[in-house]
Motif scaffolding. Sequence first.
Motif, short mmCIF file in Angstrom:
data_model
loop_
_atom_site.label_atom_id
_atom_site.label_comp_id
_atom_site.label_asym_id
_atom_site.label_seq_id
_atom_site.Cartn_x
_atom_site.Cartn_y
_atom_site.Cartn_z
N LEU A 282 34.00 39.92 40.93
CA LEU A 282 35.46 39.92 42.06
C LEU A 282 35.53 41.30 42.63
O LEU A 282 35.65 41.18 43.74
CB LEU A 282 36.69 39.61 41.17
N ALA A 283 35.01 42.71 42.11
CA ALA A 283 35.64 43.90 42.10
C ALA A 283 34.36 44.07 43.32
O ALA A 283 35.29 44.17 44.83
CB ALA A 283 34.57 44.75 41.55
N ALA A 284 33.10 43.32 43.28
CA ALA A 284 32.19 42.96 44.37
C ALA A 284 32.75 42.72 45.51
O ALA A 284 32.43 42.93 47.26
CB ALA A 284 30.87 42.75 43.51
N ALA A 285 32.80 41.38 45.44
CA ALA A 285 33.79 41.00 47.02
C ALA A 285 35.12 40.69 47.32
O ALA A 285 35.12 40.95 48.70
CB ALA A 285 34.09 39.24 46.20
N ALA B 254 30.29 34.91 46.05
CA ALA B 254 30.30 35.97 45.74
C ALA B 254 29.14 36.24 44.45
O ALA B 254 27.90 34.71 45.02
CB ALA B 254 31.53 35.45 43.97
N SER B 255 28.56 36.36 43.67
CA SER B 255 27.52 36.68 42.71
C SER B 255 27.56 36.75 41.32
O SER B 255 29.01 38.13 41.05
CB SER B 255 26.38 37.42 42.90
N GLU C 183 38.05 31.67 39.03
CA GLU C 183 39.35 31.05 40.44
C GLU C 183 40.06 31.84 41.22
O GLU C 183 40.28 31.30 42.21
CB GLU C 183 40.25 30.62 38.43
N GLU C 184 39.56 33.30 41.14
CA GLU C 184 40.76 34.06 41.97
C GLU C 184 39.53 34.31 43.04
O GLU C 184 40.51 34.28 44.21
CB GLU C 184 40.76 35.78 41.26
N LEU C 185 38.28 33.97 42.85
CA LEU C 185 37.71 34.00 44.05
C LEU C 185 38.13 32.94 44.75
O LEU C 185 37.65 32.63 46.39
CB LEU C 185 36.28 34.30 43.74
N ALA C 186 38.26 32.52 44.32
CA ALA C 186 38.32 30.05 44.85
C ALA C 186 39.71 30.25 45.62
O ALA C 186 39.15 29.60 46.97
CB ALA C 186 38.01 29.22 44.20
N ALA C 187 40.55 31.15 45.33
CA ALA C 187 41.39 31.40 45.72
C ALA C 187 41.63 32.16 46.65
O ALA C 187 42.43 31.28 47.65
CB ALA C 187 43.15 31.67 44.89
N ARG D 271 33.84 30.28 47.84
CA ARG D 271 33.78 28.96 46.72
C ARG D 271 31.77 29.27 46.91
O ARG D 271 31.89 27.83 46.52
CB ARG D 271 34.15 27.92 47.84
N SER D 272 30.86 30.11 47.11
CA SER D 272 30.09 29.78 46.08
C SER D 272 29.35 31.21 45.57
O SER D 272 30.49 32.50 45.55
CB SER D 272 28.75 29.68 47.50
#
Length: 472
Positions: free
Chosen positions: A107-110, A128-129, A142-146, A150-151
């Motif tokens: 999440l921090a990287a994104a 993301a990774s 979940e937070e990234l998808a929000a 979405r990948s």
Amino acid sequence: MKADLVIAHGLVVNASGSQAAHVVVSGGRVIAVLDASEPVPEALRVVDATGRVVIPGGVDGHCHVAQVTGRYRTLDDFAVTSTAALWGGTTTILDFGIPRDADESPLAAARNKLDLARAARCDVALHASVITWDETVPAQLEELAALGIRSVKMYMTNRGTTMADDDTVLRVMREMVRLDGLTYIHAEHDALVVDCTARHAAAGEIGIAHLHETRPELAEEASVREVLAMAEYTGAPVYFVHQSTPGAVDLVAAARARGLDVHSETCPHYLVLDDGVYASRFPERFACCPPMRSPETVAALRKRFADGSIHTIASDHSCYDLTQKRERSDDIRQMPHGLPGVETRMPVAFTALGSPTPRALERFVELFSTGPARINALPGKGVIAPGYDADLVVFDPAEVRAVDSRALHMGTDFSPFEGELLRGWPQIVVAGGRVVLDERGFHDPGPVGRFLARRGYREAAAREELVAAAGR
């Protein structure tokens, strides 16, 4: 009211067909595509595209911008790479939020990349990774998808840096199914790569001239087999990046034939360069993983590129310079790998496809723009039609230029395609309704690029099916 822009009398090519037409643009979107027999509508600017082809702006699903790997950092930023993308006819790039080290979360990287992307001149989406699984990963995904990310990309090799183990890959695939996402995979079998590299090192054959010998085709294909098994077990949609062998592509094609939702990407350098480059005067210009393959493999891969077995063409852009490359070219385990290519993706891919017949032009649009937009669930991209973003490229399929790295804009001092004669160079580029490249040169729009929140993978596919059904 007058339109903002009309691209008149061009051959408008979509993946689904082509027609001589006028493309009418207002408010950053296409508002009409009119048959060329109709009068040209009034507009603030009219571009005559007679004798030229008009295609949707390119979507590059695989770029690395301002990427940190170990002690190396690529020399670009979003301002530089997005500018180079526009010069090359690409109006949307997808970058990766890859953790720099164990202390940085996915999440921090994104979020770091979201902040850096504010400088972009073209639209940007993110992958993301995940490297290591822990109990926080589901909530992060979940937070990234929000956020519209979405990948998730995972590496099956690069032990000790970016590699994810099999347990992590399997768990992330399950989360991607739950969150309606897409799993991106770098497929090289780590144990085979490590052993092969160690054997060459013991023989003193560890410099860049031996790169292609240390990462055999078998390592790529063995990894694809394993990942396909995990995809079948979990039901996860999977996208394989930079496939370099026909065997890897065929494995994906066979899996699709039995119902798996999987995709093959290749890169321009695997279509026009072979492993002879490692015996050249400047082999460090070709340091990438997977490496270039034999001439026979390249020829077979090009056949699959043309016949529909491959679904997208992406640059895998990584902007190191020759100083960085040469620092440890004596040991491929230490040198940075990756090639600059976001600006040359269009002409290399167009040239590799062969004769520009009407069907080949449509196939090119599918690979260059429509396919990556659809697979990555990017609404408004990859098609020239009313309601879509006014991302457009005008070019002459017959024009030939030689690659000159000094005339490129990627922030580095070389191109792996130096001196190659290529067709398909953009002459006019429109991004979000703005003409950013024309006969007068580049017109910097400033940091206007948007972050694109993506839809769910299956949600987007269902919408597309509804639209297709309505049109039948």
